[in-house]
Design a protein around this motif. Sequence first.
Motif, PDB file in Angstrom:
ATOM      1  N   GLY A   1       0.990  -1.205  -0.060  1.00 44.07           N
ATOM      2  CA  GLY A   1       0.054  -0.033   0.096  1.00 44.07           C
ATOM      3  C   GLY A   1       0.833   1.270   0.007  1.00 44.07           C
ATOM      4  N   PHE A   2       0.563   2.090   0.631  1.00 42.11           N
ATOM      5  CA  PHE A   2       1.119   3.605   0.825  1.00 42.11           C
ATOM      6  C   PHE A   2       1.065   3.968   2.134  1.00 42.11           C
ATOM      7  CE2 PHE A   2      -3.243   4.540   0.516  1.00 42.11           C
ATOM      8  CZ  PHE A   2      -3.276   5.739   1.060  1.00 42.11           C
ATOM      9  N   ASP A   3       1.894   4.841   2.466  1.00 36.21           N
ATOM     10  CA  ASP A   3       2.068   5.657   3.840  1.00 36.21           C
ATOM     11  C   ASP A   3       2.333   7.109   3.576  1.00 36.21           C
ATOM     12  OD1 ASP A   3       2.751   3.544   5.635  1.00 36.21           O
ATOM     13  OD2 ASP A   3       4.689   3.436   4.620  1.00 36.21           O
ATOM     14  N   ALA A   4       1.282   7.999   4.125  1.00 33.02           N
ATOM     15  CA  ALA A   4       1.052   9.250   4.001  1.00 33.02           C
ATOM     16  C   ALA A   4       1.187   9.926   5.236  1.00 33.02           C
ATOM     17  CB  ALA A   4      -0.398   9.610   3.297  1.00 33.02           C
ATOM     18  N   THR A   5       1.636  11.195   5.134  1.00 33.17           N
ATOM     19  CA  THR A   5       1.494  12.365   6.256  1.00 33.17           C
ATOM     20  C   THR A   5       0.846  13.621   5.858  1.00 33.17           C
ATOM     21  OG1 THR A   5       2.660  13.120   8.331  1.00 33.17           O
ATOM     22  CG2 THR A   5       3.869  13.033   6.247  1.00 33.17           C
ATOM     23  N   TYR A   6       0.566  14.429   6.666  1.00 32.74           N
ATOM     24  CA  TYR A   6       0.305  15.803   6.353  1.00 32.74           C
ATOM     25  C   TYR A   6       0.535  16.913   7.367  1.00 32.74           C
ATOM     26  CZ  TYR A   6      -3.888  15.732   9.078  1.00 32.74           C
ATOM     27  OH  TYR A   6      -4.966  15.520  10.247  1.00 32.74           O
ATOM     28  N   CYS A   7       0.361  18.346   6.953  1.00 34.29           N
ATOM     29  CA  CYS A   7       0.623  19.259   7.754  1.00 34.29           C
ATOM     30  C   CYS A   7      -0.402  20.520   7.199  1.00 34.29           C
ATOM     31  CB  CYS A   7       1.911  19.665   8.210  1.00 34.29           C
ATOM     32  SG  CYS A   7       2.563  20.276   6.731  1.00 34.29           S
ATOM     33  N   THR A   8      -0.542  21.190   8.072  1.00 30.43           N
ATOM     34  CA  THR A   8      -1.081  22.701   7.559  1.00 30.43           C
ATOM     35  C   THR A   8      -0.300  23.782   7.738  1.00 30.43           C
ATOM     36  OG1 THR A   8      -2.040  23.228   9.766  1.00 30.43           O
ATOM     37  CG2 THR A   8      -3.528  21.606   8.379  1.00 30.43           C
ATOM     38  N   VAL A   9      -0.476  24.665   6.666  1.00 27.22           N
ATOM     39  CA  VAL A   9       0.386  25.939   6.512  1.00 27.22           C
ATOM     40  C   VAL A   9      -0.149  27.136   6.326  1.00 27.22           C
ATOM     41  CG1 VAL A   9       2.571  24.659   5.952  1.00 27.22           C
ATOM     42  CG2 VAL A   9       0.988  25.320   4.181  1.00 27.22           C
ATOM     43  N   PRO A  10       0.008  28.199   6.602  1.00 29.81           N
ATOM     44  CA  PRO A  10      -0.505  29.282   6.241  1.00 29.81           C
ATOM     45  C   PRO A  10      -0.688  29.597   4.860  1.00 29.81           C
ATOM     46  CG  PRO A  10       1.026  30.126   7.989  1.00 29.81           C
ATOM     47  CD  PRO A  10       1.370  28.491   7.681  1.00 29.81           C
ATOM     48  N   LYS A  11      -1.635  29.922   4.420  1.00 34.45           N
ATOM     49  CA  LYS A  11      -1.978  30.389   2.759  1.00 34.45           C
ATOM     50  C   LYS A  11      -1.137  31.357   2.191  1.00 34.45           C
ATOM     51  CE  LYS A  11      -6.715  29.273   2.209  1.00 34.45           C
ATOM     52  NZ  LYS A  11      -6.571  28.180   1.174  1.00 34.45           N
ATOM     53  N   PRO A  12      -0.515  31.251   1.202  1.00 35.64           N
ATOM     54  CA  PRO A  12      -0.363  30.163   0.226  1.00 35.64           C
ATOM     55  C   PRO A  12       0.613  29.129   0.712  1.00 35.64           C
ATOM     56  CG  PRO A  12       0.907  31.931  -0.823  1.00 35.64           C
ATOM     57  CD  PRO A  12       0.367  32.464   0.675  1.00 35.64           C
ATOM     58  N   ALA A  13       0.342  27.954   0.257  1.00 38.46           N
ATOM     59  CA  ALA A  13       1.063  26.824   0.826  1.00 38.46           C
ATOM     60  C   ALA A  13       2.445  26.703  -0.010  1.00 38.46           C
ATOM     61  CB  ALA A  13       0.516  25.655   0.672  1.00 38.46           C
TER      62      ALA A  13
END
Length: 128
Positions: free
Chosen positions: A110-122
Amino acid sequence: HNHACGNFYQPNADCAYHIEPSVESNTMDIVLYITSSDFNNPDDSIQDNILIYNSDVIAEQFLIGGLNKSTEYYQTEAFADEAYFPKTFFGTRDKMTVKFVSDSTGFGEGFDATYCTVPKPAATCGGA
């Protein structure tokens, strides 16, 4: 991770992973990193794949990219020359969806993923 029995995904899988961080869509973007993938089709088909949507709605107008067994195959031309990880996808809304589908033949890890949030614009999340 989307691993199942014995660390392999199951045949005929149809899964949706919704990313819904507690952010306001007008101030933050989501940056999704696909950090690894292992899609295995014995007949060299490209049926096992993931698609990334810039929404919690799975619809063509929100599709921003995808990949499958061949890491050189992408739904968007912007990533056509990038056959390395992590793969980076930018979401400009407050939600993203990763849809994983497999066929009835063969299976991988399968796959591995991660995410984060950043101020716009990314840009990118940075870090070590």
